[in-house]
Structure formats: structure tokens, C-alpha cells
Scaffold this motif. Structure first.
Motif, PDB file in Angstrom:
ATOM      1  N   ARG A  84       0.866  -1.172   0.000  1.00 27.56           N
ATOM      2  CA  ARG A  84       0.000   0.000   0.000  1.00 27.56           C
ATOM      3  C   ARG A  84       0.907   1.228   0.000  1.00 27.56           C
ATOM      4  N   TYR A  86       1.125   5.610  -0.352  1.00 26.23           N
ATOM      5  CA  TYR A  86       0.368   6.838  -0.167  1.00 26.23           C
ATOM      6  C   TYR A  86      -0.031   7.397  -1.522  1.00 26.23           C
ATOM      7  N   ASP A  87      -1.226   7.970  -1.588  1.00 25.23           N
ATOM      8  CA  ASP A  87      -1.687   8.599  -2.827  1.00 25.23           C
ATOM      9  C   ASP A  87      -1.737  10.111  -2.635  1.00 25.23           C
ATOM     10  N   THR A  91      -3.901   8.983   1.563  1.00 24.10           N
ATOM     11  CA  THR A  91      -4.489   7.717   1.980  1.00 24.10           C
ATOM     12  C   THR A  91      -3.690   6.594   1.336  1.00 24.10           C
ATOM     13  N   SER A  93      -3.154   3.441  -0.917  1.00 29.41           N
ATOM     14  CA  SER A  93      -3.719   2.792  -2.102  1.00 29.41           C
ATOM     15  C   SER A  93      -3.037   1.450  -2.308  1.00 29.41           C
ATOM     16  N   HIS A  94      -3.804   0.498  -2.765  1.00 32.68           N
ATOM     17  CA  HIS A  94      -3.380  -0.894  -2.919  1.00 32.68           C
ATOM     18  C   HIS A  94      -2.663  -1.122  -4.251  1.00 32.68           C
ATOM     19  N   THR A 117       6.143   3.326  -7.897  1.00 30.59           N
ATOM     20  CA  THR A 117       5.022   3.919  -7.162  1.00 30.59           C
ATOM     21  C   THR A 117       4.905   5.404  -7.479  1.00 30.59           C
ATOM     22  N   GLN A 120       5.788   7.820  -4.667  1.00 31.66           N
ATOM     23  CA  GLN A 120       5.004   7.766  -3.437  1.00 31.66           C
ATOM     24  C   GLN A 120       5.608   6.722  -2.488  1.00 31.66           C
TER      25      GLN A 120
END
Length: 166
Positions: A84, A86-87, A91, A93-94, A117, A120
Motif C-alpha cells: 500500500r 500513499y496517494d 491515503t 492505495s493498494h 510507485t 510515493q
């Protein structure tokens, strides 16, 4: 339990003897249905609210690193590796990884190169159980290595996370 946390009451986690190729103990993930377990690799959203502390941290897992794991189970089962990140709204994100097919009593080693990513940070890594029937999955090890390939920058979006890239 090495920092792992259950994400619902459909799984319990315990450190047990046996089920390890190179050691004496393993983590037993006792699934009662479809759910997941994870362990943090960076600050989690709930930790941002800790009073009285100014938190400074760096992720421990990055894009382009290779995750390696060994799992077994008491019956045939499938689990999926995931991270997961961070977005743009701060939050998690998977990002789905490979599905690991486990045969009862046999150990399965898996590796996965973490995809980009977009800079992120990765907040967690874990395993999702994909079935509704009860099974115990034994985690012998979860580790990662290799050269990261990531460029940090302030994320776009409406998030409030206090990012300070190096």
C-alpha cells in the motif's frame, strides 16, 4: 508477531514453533475468511496524529527492490502479496503483487520486484487471503533487498502530509 497486524477479526496471528526451513519458528496466519494481514514499512496515517512528537521517518521498502517470502499452509490455498502506497490524498492505495498458490504441507518461495510507485512512499506490505474457507498460512520469512529506483518529490493533490523530500 514481527509487527504484523490483522486487518479484521477473520484472522489471528501467532508466533509458533516449526514450519521454518532455516529457523525454529514461523508466523501462523489463521484465516477464517477473506481478509489480509500487513506490516508497516513507513509511517501509517494513524501515527500522524501522535501528540507531542515531531515524527521524522524514512520508508524501509522502495520501488525496484525485490521482496522474497516463503510460505506454507495446512491445506491448499492462495494468497496475494500486496503493498500500500500513499496517494495524492494521503491515503493508502493498494498495489497487487503476485498470487502465491500453496499446496498443503509444501513450502513455496516467491519473489516480487516492487513496481514504480511514482515516488510515493510505501506504507505497508502484506498478504491477502483470497478464499472464504478457514486455513492456516505459515510465514517462514518476508524480506527485501536490492537497489531502490525512486525519485522523491512533493506529491500532487490535496493531501496534508508534511512531506519533506531529502
Amino acid at each position: 508477531v514481527q509487527g504484523f497486524r490483522a486487518e479484521s477479526d477473520l484472522v489471528t496471528i501467532e508466533n509458533i514453533e516449526g514450519h521454518s526451513q532455516n529457523g525454529d519458528r514461523a508466523l501462523a496466519l489463521n484465516f477464517k475468511g477473506q481478509t489480509s494481514v500487513s506490516t508497516p514499512t513507513f509511517i501509517l496515517p494513524s501515527e500522524l496524529e501522535m501528540p507531542g512528537y515531531s515524527l521524522v521517518a524514512s520508508p524501509t521498502l522502495y520501488s525496484n527492490q525485490t521482496v522474497r517470502t516463503a510460505l506454507s499452509a495446512d491445506k491448499n490455498a492462495e494468497v496475494r502479496l500486496f503493498v500500500r502506497t500513499y496517494d495524492e490524498k494521503d491515503t493508502l492505495s493498494h498495489i497487487d503483487g503476485p498470487i502465491v498458490s500453496l499446496k498443503a504441507g509444501n513450502s513455496s518461495e516467491q519473489s516480487w520486484v516492487i513496481p514504480s510507485t511514482g515516488g510515493q512512499p510505501i506504507g505497508e506490505i502484506g498478504f491477502a487471503y483470497l478464499d472464504e474457507t478457514a486455513v492456516t498460512v505459515y510465514l517462514d520469512y518476508l524480506t527485501w533487498d536490492g537497489m531502490p529506483k525512486v525519485t522523491f518529490s512533493r506529491p500532487s493533490g490535496s493531501g496534508e502530509f508534511p512531506w519533506e523530500p531529502p
